[in-house]
Design a protein around this motif. Structure first.
Motif, PDB file in Angstrom:
ATOM      1  N   LEU A 119      -5.951  14.364 -14.594  1.00 50.73           N
ATOM      2  CA  LEU A 119      -5.865  12.935 -14.165  1.00 50.73           C
ATOM      3  C   LEU A 119      -4.851  13.200 -12.781  1.00 50.73           C
ATOM      4  N   ALA A 120      -4.026  13.810 -13.325  1.00 53.18           N
ATOM      5  CA  ALA A 120      -2.873  14.156 -12.536  1.00 53.18           C
ATOM      6  C   ALA A 120      -3.040  14.314 -10.691  1.00 53.18           C
ATOM      7  N   LEU A 121      -3.677  15.280 -10.667  1.00 57.96           N
ATOM      8  CA  LEU A 121      -4.354  15.754  -9.752  1.00 57.96           C
ATOM      9  C   LEU A 121      -4.739  14.849  -8.663  1.00 57.96           C
ATOM     10  N   SER A 122      -5.646  13.911  -9.443  1.00 53.42           N
ATOM     11  CA  SER A 122      -6.406  13.010  -9.158  1.00 53.42           C
ATOM     12  C   SER A 122      -5.378  11.986  -8.003  1.00 53.42           C
ATOM     13  N   ARG A 123      -3.931  11.046  -9.102  1.00 52.63           N
ATOM     14  CA  ARG A 123      -3.117  10.301  -8.980  1.00 52.63           C
ATOM     15  C   ARG A 123      -2.289  11.542  -7.283  1.00 52.63           C
ATOM     16  N   ALA A 124      -2.076  12.538  -6.931  1.00 52.18           N
ATOM     17  CA  ALA A 124      -1.789  13.301  -6.427  1.00 52.18           C
ATOM     18  C   ALA A 124      -2.518  13.813  -4.749  1.00 52.18           C
ATOM     19  N   PHE A 175       7.299  13.540   5.429  1.00 52.42           N
ATOM     20  CA  PHE A 175       7.976  13.518   4.488  1.00 52.42           C
ATOM     21  C   PHE A 175       7.298  13.677   2.955  1.00 52.42           C
ATOM     22  N   GLU A 176       6.687  12.498   2.746  1.00 53.41           N
ATOM     23  CA  GLU A 176       6.297  12.472   1.491  1.00 53.41           C
ATOM     24  C   GLU A 176       4.511  12.970   1.272  1.00 53.41           C
ATOM     25  N   ALA A 177       4.372  12.907   2.539  1.00 55.14           N
ATOM     26  CA  ALA A 177       3.209  13.625   2.386  1.00 55.14           C
ATOM     27  C   ALA A 177       3.104  15.510   2.352  1.00 55.14           C
ATOM     28  N   MET A 178       4.459  15.550   2.845  1.00 54.71           N
ATOM     29  CA  MET A 178       5.002  17.313   2.316  1.00 54.71           C
ATOM     30  C   MET A 178       4.687  17.044   0.675  1.00 54.71           C
ATOM     31  N   LYS A 179       5.689  16.488   0.384  1.00 60.45           N
ATOM     32  CA  LYS A 179       6.180  16.406  -0.624  1.00 60.45           C
ATOM     33  C   LYS A 179       4.675  16.250  -1.722  1.00 60.45           C
ATOM     34  N   ASP A 180       3.434  15.059  -1.369  1.00 57.57           N
ATOM     35  CA  ASP A 180       2.435  15.218  -2.222  1.00 57.57           C
ATOM     36  C   ASP A 180       1.682  16.574  -1.892  1.00 57.57           C
ATOM     37  N   HIS A 181       1.324  17.429  -1.001  1.00 55.22           N
ATOM     38  CA  HIS A 181       1.048  18.441  -0.782  1.00 55.22           C
ATOM     39  C   HIS A 181       1.839  19.638  -1.640  1.00 55.22           C
ATOM     40  N   LEU A 182       3.228  19.496  -2.596  1.00 52.07           N
ATOM     41  CA  LEU A 182       4.165  20.520  -3.613  1.00 52.07           C
ATOM     42  C   LEU A 182       3.064  20.494  -4.540  1.00 52.07           C
ATOM     43  N   LEU A 183       2.833  19.240  -4.633  1.00 48.65           N
ATOM     44  CA  LEU A 183       2.727  18.709  -5.911  1.00 48.65           C
ATOM     45  C   LEU A 183       1.896  19.481  -6.452  1.00 48.65           C
ATOM     46  N   VAL A 184       0.901  18.618  -5.338  1.00 50.90           N
ATOM     47  CA  VAL A 184      -0.978  19.747  -5.729  1.00 50.90           C
ATOM     48  C   VAL A 184      -0.665  20.829  -6.098  1.00 50.90           C
ATOM     49  N   ALA A 193       1.219  -1.205   0.113  1.00 51.68           N
ATOM     50  CA  ALA A 193      -0.118  -0.165  -0.239  1.00 51.68           C
ATOM     51  C   ALA A 193       0.884   0.941  -0.164  1.00 51.68           C
ATOM     52  N   SER A 194       1.752   1.372   0.723  1.00 50.70           N
ATOM     53  CA  SER A 194       2.859   2.795   1.336  1.00 50.70           C
ATOM     54  C   SER A 194       3.547   2.646  -0.106  1.00 50.70           C
ATOM     55  N   ARG A 195       3.723   1.602  -1.351  1.00 50.42           N
ATOM     56  CA  ARG A 195       4.591   1.770  -2.127  1.00 50.42           C
ATOM     57  C   ARG A 195       3.343   2.197  -3.516  1.00 50.42           C
ATOM     58  N   GLY A 196       2.441   2.258  -3.373  1.00 47.72           N
ATOM     59  CA  GLY A 196       0.978   2.999  -4.136  1.00 47.72           C
ATOM     60  C   GLY A 196       1.535   4.599  -3.570  1.00 47.72           C
ATOM     61  N   GLY A 197       2.000   5.027  -3.215  1.00 42.53           N
ATOM     62  CA  GLY A 197       1.513   6.602  -2.664  1.00 42.53           C
ATOM     63  C   GLY A 197       3.129   7.129  -3.007  1.00 42.53           C
ATOM     64  N   ASP A 198       4.146   6.064  -3.631  1.00 37.96           N
ATOM     65  CA  ASP A 198       5.876   6.686  -4.171  1.00 37.96           C
ATOM     66  C   ASP A 198       5.128   7.064  -5.845  1.00 37.96           C
ATOM     67  N   ILE A 199       4.498   5.579  -5.709  1.00 40.27           N
ATOM     68  CA  ILE A 199       3.996   5.554  -7.077  1.00 40.27           C
ATOM     69  C   ILE A 199       2.924   6.115  -8.005  1.00 40.27           C
ATOM     70  N   ALA A 200       1.919   6.717  -7.000  1.00 45.36           N
ATOM     71  CA  ALA A 200       1.026   7.513  -7.793  1.00 45.36           C
ATOM     72  C   ALA A 200       1.497   8.697  -7.457  1.00 45.36           C
ATOM     73  N   ARG A 201       1.754   9.445  -7.022  1.00 52.56           N
ATOM     74  CA  ARG A 201       2.409  11.087  -6.780  1.00 52.56           C
ATOM     75  C   ARG A 201       3.475  10.779  -7.665  1.00 52.56           C
ATOM     76  N   ALA A 202       4.229   9.952  -8.353  1.00 56.18           N
ATOM     77  CA  ALA A 202       5.623   9.887  -9.580  1.00 56.18           C
ATOM     78  C   ALA A 202       4.694  10.255 -11.245  1.00 56.18           C
ATOM     79  N   ALA A 206       1.266  11.133 -11.665  1.00 57.49           N
ATOM     80  CA  ALA A 206       0.289  12.489 -11.084  1.00 57.49           C
ATOM     81  C   ALA A 206       1.867  14.010 -12.063  1.00 57.49           C
ATOM     82  N   ARG A 207       2.833  13.389 -11.745  1.00 54.39           N
ATOM     83  CA  ARG A 207       3.754  14.012 -12.186  1.00 54.39           C
ATOM     84  C   ARG A 207       3.947  14.174 -13.436  1.00 54.39           C
ATOM     85  N   GLU A 208       4.201  12.978 -13.758  1.00 55.74           N
ATOM     86  CA  GLU A 208       4.624  12.764 -15.221  1.00 55.74           C
ATOM     87  C   GLU A 208       3.049  13.456 -16.637  1.00 55.74           C
ATOM     88  N   LEU A 209       1.657  12.917 -15.672  1.00 55.54           N
ATOM     89  CA  LEU A 209       0.715  13.485 -16.101  1.00 55.54           C
ATOM     90  C   LEU A 209       0.689  14.657 -16.386  1.00 55.54           C
TER      91      LEU A 209
END
Length: 973
Positions: A338-343, A357-366, A316-325, A327-330
């Motif tokens: 779709l990028a916003l949905s993934r982020a 730490f990962e959640a912080m990077k997620d918020h920045l991408l959103v 499950a946690s790996r899914g978060g890393d992949i989803a953010r990645a 999102a950035r590519e989309l």
């Protein structure tokens, strides 16, 4: 970029592999079962040993058999031992539910039997499983129980291992210093006990936390230490982990090519040992490297595969890393919804796991995506949440992330003052690496430009370009560098604008020429590097090529059957073959991305060499004027250079609108037999491209335009542009095109020597392409010393020889442009009699690079031989794409005549006859222009369809105006 440590899983190996030492003494009845008990012990020990070699299928078989013997002997402690190791094996193979079931079963049995010395191992294994699944609170509790169990039996090394595993959780939640101390404690304890594996694991994890904390240089030191130790115990799992982390470290240091090589090696280890989780992780890192280099489609493809593997392993946690990645590519390909949905998905997963730490990077991408979508309030809220998390974490790299993320959002909002506030001058981004530092300078440069502070804009712009060029040079030359350059075209464009505002035109010209991404030429340079290499890359590429040849031949044979005779099963087989062939070609293209080779000729053709405009000007001859176009999303720059002057102009131009106008012009001119078709479109394009400079004295005095097109202009027939007086451009000037300004000096400095026949004419399909027989006749009539190869005699092997000898070569045949895999665009010839991949009747682009082409002029006419996947959405608009023409130019030809669209079969023979006649007394540029003018004056062929599609690129001159040239003409299908 995140790296989960596979090596950390080995921390579970507390107490070695020996039998449990606190089992109760055997009764006389159990002694009678001793043979079964001994067999169980041997099998379990062997299974544990095989597990350590990362041979998980074999380990599962041995452990399972050992468990059966233990059951037969009634040895419950050995059954518990077997279940523990079987659970570990299941976890390594991504079968987490089975791993949890076995682990809990073993723990319950040990508690019932009072096997206190074995409790640590079970708690530790279950803790690792919880950590992998992103259940950090559960993991901390289980690791706490593991530590308490080890302390109860005074097992100091196991205590250290539990502490080290707690470091994994603390690293994931962003408590880097605490994690670093815990890993160091494990390293010291393991070293004192001379316990190699946990010491190596500790070093590996210290490297991991340094990468996350922004110190990749220190990380490399730890990782190399770990790698040395892993090699002494032959542990592939540890090797895989270290290789992947080295890839992450070198990526942070701005060395993507080296990073790709390490991750590629890690992926190979993971696949060979069926490490599902590790392969998923490596695919993600590889995808992020592709994305950072600008190849977003490849990144999305690899991330999709990574997600499938991760889901299959229940991570499950790996899914978060992949989803953010994802999102950035989309977002990079403008799929913001779709990028916003993934982020947001990534944010939810990381928050649930407590990965701050990962959640912080997620918020920045959103926040970035929201601002791009004009949701300013949402962007502000997301930045606030990210800043709040960073304040709690209180680590330097988090603060750098907040600064850069805030600057990105302010830049998107067009707020230069806020951009500069987010990026104070003393902030160097030393922890995020050179890529981030370069991006920060680019953002500063754009902010200064918006404030019209041009000197500051130039200073920051030069720093940004220097940073990008350092990364670009570390990639070498290959398709990734084309993508990297094209993805950052705006950085170069901003510097061009600032330099022009300060009147530094020559400097602006140099920057514009260096900012060109040419996809096929980068492929060609990479391929040439592979040809010269003896590396594993070359053997892998050759293996893939052999598979491609095999699949292609099978499809060829199947295609000989008539459609009506094909059964449903056969049609399905054909579809399967086609899919496998496409997959193999994509794998080959991916392999080429890992190869980089610096080649002076390729560098010049790509505009990447250090040839300055001053050096280029020395190659511009009297009567010539060089016109270089540089298109950005909203502005078109035009540079004009002669032997002693450089002038620049610019105009507001929407790149999408320009591309649509060029597309319309190409469609109208290539299809209609009317000379008046498309006149208004060509008149409008003349006003946009030529009118702004036609009044310059240098332009007025010229007889030849040397044009360096950019983006969609690569597909424009400049010769057919219509001036205000109603005349076509070619009626007053010859037109030579170049891939870059810097290539002119290199091409004109070289001279090839011909040693073969004056002309070799190839017409492999005279019955199918009726006009090719007339074309061969026309060539023979206008030239001397001609050798004709008709039908079965027109083989690929014969063409290879003719190109290598440097004589004239004229082929009237089919050509195919492969939009998806440009290295497989090809010219069709007759196959040789013997089964030989070098004489199979298909001369592919990648095969051209193995031929030392010595021709001065190569003439390609027919199926869009001068362009590639025109208008394909798989290609970036900021790049110029060509296939066969650029391939032959790169392979060594001095000049290439090619076509922008499918040329009329009979018209091609007439054009060839006029060109050859003119070439007897003119250079190839004037010869082409003369032939085009003659066609315009002939009522039968005055339509641009018959003549405007021909272009010439290269040196534009020959040793002498004679027939000692190489003519390669490819007719349309």
């Amino acid at each position: 970029m995140r790296r989960l440590l596979t090596a950390a899983l080995a921390l579970v190996l507390a107490g070695g592999c020996e039998r449990n030492k606190n089992a109760e003494p055997q009764s006389s009845s159990s002694a009678a079962k001793f043979p079964s008990n001994a067999a169980a012990d041997s099998l379990l020990s062997l299974g544990e040993s095989v597990y350590k070699r990362s041979e998980y299928d074999s380990a599962t078989a041995l452990l399972g058999e050992g468990r059966q013997f233990a059951l037969a002997a009634g040895d419950s402690s050995s059954v518990a031992r077997a279940d523990t190791w079987l659970g570990l094996t299941s976890m390594k193979q991504g079968r987490n539910e089975n791993a949890r079931q076995l682990g809990e079963q073993a723990l319950a049995m040990k508690l019932r039997l009072g096997l206190k010395k074995d409790l640590f191992r079970s708690y530790n294994a279950l803790g690792l499983l919880a950590w992998l699944e992103g259940r950090f609170a559960d993991a901390q509790g289980l690791f706490g129980n593991a530590r308490a169990s080890a302390e109860a039996v005074h097992d100091t090394i196991s205590v250290a291992k539990a502490i080290g595993n707690l470091g994994l959780v603390h690293s994931d939640v962003g408590e880097f210093e605490k994690a670093r101390n815990e890993f160091a404690a494990l390293a010291n304890a393991a070293h004192q006990r001379n316990d190699t594996m946990p010491e190596a694991n500790a070093f590996s994890n210290l490297g991991m936390v340094d990468i996350r904390d922004g110190d990749p240089g220190a990380a490399i030191g730890w990782l190399e230490k770990a790698r040395t130790l892993y090699r002494t115990i032959s542990y592939p799992g540890g090797e895989e982990s270290v290789l992947g982390q080295l890839g992450s470290a070198y990526a942070t240091l701005g060395q993507p090519q080296r990073a790709i090589a390490y991750v590629d090696s890690a992926m190979a280890v993971a696949r060979s040992h069926q490490m599902v989780r590790e392969e998923s992780e490596d695919l993600q890192i590889y995808a992020e490297l592709m994305g950072e280099a600008g190849d977003h489609q490849a990144a999305l493809r690899h991330l999709a595969r990574s997600r499938i593997l991760s889901n299959s392993a229940g991570l499950a946690s790996r899914g978060g890393d992949i989803a953010r990645a994802q999102a950035r590519e989309l977002a990079a390909v403008s799929r913001n919804d779709l990028a916003l949905s993934r982020a947001l998905e990534a944010t939810a997963i990381h928050k649930k796991a407590g990965a701050a730490f990962e959640a912080m990077k997620d918020h920045l991408l959103v926040a970035e995506i929201a601002q791009t979508s004009h949701h300013a309030e949402q962007a502000r809220q997301e930045l606030a949440q990210a800043s709040e998390i960073a304040g709690v974490l209180s680590v330097a790299v988090a603060k750098e992330n907040i600064s850069l993320g805030s600057a990105r959002v302010a830049d998107i909002a067009g707020d230069p003052a806020s951009t500069l506030r987010a990026l104070p001058a003393d902030l160097t981004f030393s922890r995020m690496g050179p890529e981030a530092a370069g991006e920060a300078e680019a953002l500063r440069a754009r902010a200064f430009a918006r404030l019209r502070q041009w000197p500051d804009a130039v200073t920051s712009g030069r720093k940004a370009v220097a940073s990008l060029n350092r990364v670009r040079e570390s990639i070498g030359e290959g398709p990734l560098r084309a993508a990297y350059t094209g993805d950052r075209a705006d950085v170069y464009a901003d510097l061009v604008v600032a330099l022009l505002h300060l009147g530094r035109t020559a400097d602006a010209f140099d920057i514009a020429d260096a900012a060109r991404g040419k996809s096929l030429l980068e492929h060609l340079t990479a391929m040439r590097g592979a040809v010269r290499s003896t590396s594993k890359d070359l053997s892998d590429a050759d293996r893939l090529l052999r598979r491609i040849d095999y699949l292609t031949e099978r499809l060829r044979i199947a295609d000989t059957l008539k459609p009506q005779s094909r059964s449903v099963a056969l049609r399905n087989d054909l579809q399967d073959l086609a899919a496998r062939l496409a997959s193999a070609r994509s794998a080959y293209e991916d392999r080429m991305k890992t190869i980089a080779h610096v080649d002076p000729r390729g560098s010049a053709l790509l505009g990447a060499s250090q040839v300055s405009i001053r050096d280029v000007q020395k190659s511009v001859r009297p009567g010539e004027v060089m016109i270089e176009y540089f298109a950005t999303q909203h502005q078109l720059f035009v540079f004009v250079a002669t032997g002693d002057t450089v002038i620049a102009t610019s105009s507001p131009t929407d790149l999408d609108d320009l591309a649509n106008r060029v597309r319309l012009a190409s469609d109208l001119l290539s299809r209609s037999k009317s000379a008046s078709e498309g006149r208004s479109v060509m008149r409008g394009l003349y006003d946009a491209l030529i009118l702004p400079i036609e009044g310059l004295p240098e332009v007025k005095a010229s007889t030849t335009f040397i044009i360096i097109p950019h983006s969609a202009l690569a597909y424009l027939p400049f010769a057919a542009l219509i001036a205000e007086n109603g005349r076509r451009l070619v009626e007053s000037r010859g037109v030579l095109t170049l891939p870059s300004a810097s290539s002119l000096a290199v091409l004109r400095a070289e001279r090839n020597q011909a040693s073969g026949p004056a002309i070799s004419v190839f017409a492999p399909f005279p019955d199918e392409l009726v006009g090719t027989r007339a074309e061969a006749t026309a060539v023979r009539r206008e030239t001397m010393g001609t050798a004709v190869y008709m039908g079965a005699r027109a083989t690929e092997a014969q063409l290879r020889e003719a190109l290598a000898l440097g004589g004239n070569v004229h082929i009237a045949s089919h050509a195919m442009v492969n939009q998806t895999n440009p290295m497989f665009s090809h010219i069709e010839l007759s196959p040789g009699k013997k089964a030989n991949p070098d004489d199979d009747g298909s001369l592919d682009v990648h095969e051209l690079l193995r031929i030392p082409v010595r021709s001065e002029l190569v003439y390609l006419s027919g199926c869009e031989t001068g362009v590639g996947a025109a208008w394909s959405t798989s290609f970036r608009r900021s790049q110029d794409y060509a296939t066969l023409s650029q391939a032959i130019l790169y392979a060594g030809a001095q000049n290439v005549v090619a076509t922008l669209w499918r040329i009329d079969d009979l018209g091609a023979s007439v054009f060839a006859q006029k060109f050859y006649a003119a070439l007897a007394t003119r250079n190839p540029v004037d010869g082409l222009a003369t032939a085009q003018r003659m066609m315009i004056r002939d009522p039968r062929y005055s339509s641009p369809r018959y003549w405007a599609g021909y272009t010439i690129s290269g040196a534009g001159v020959l040793r002498e105006y004679s027939q000692k040239t190489s003519m390669l003409s490819v007719k349309s299908q």
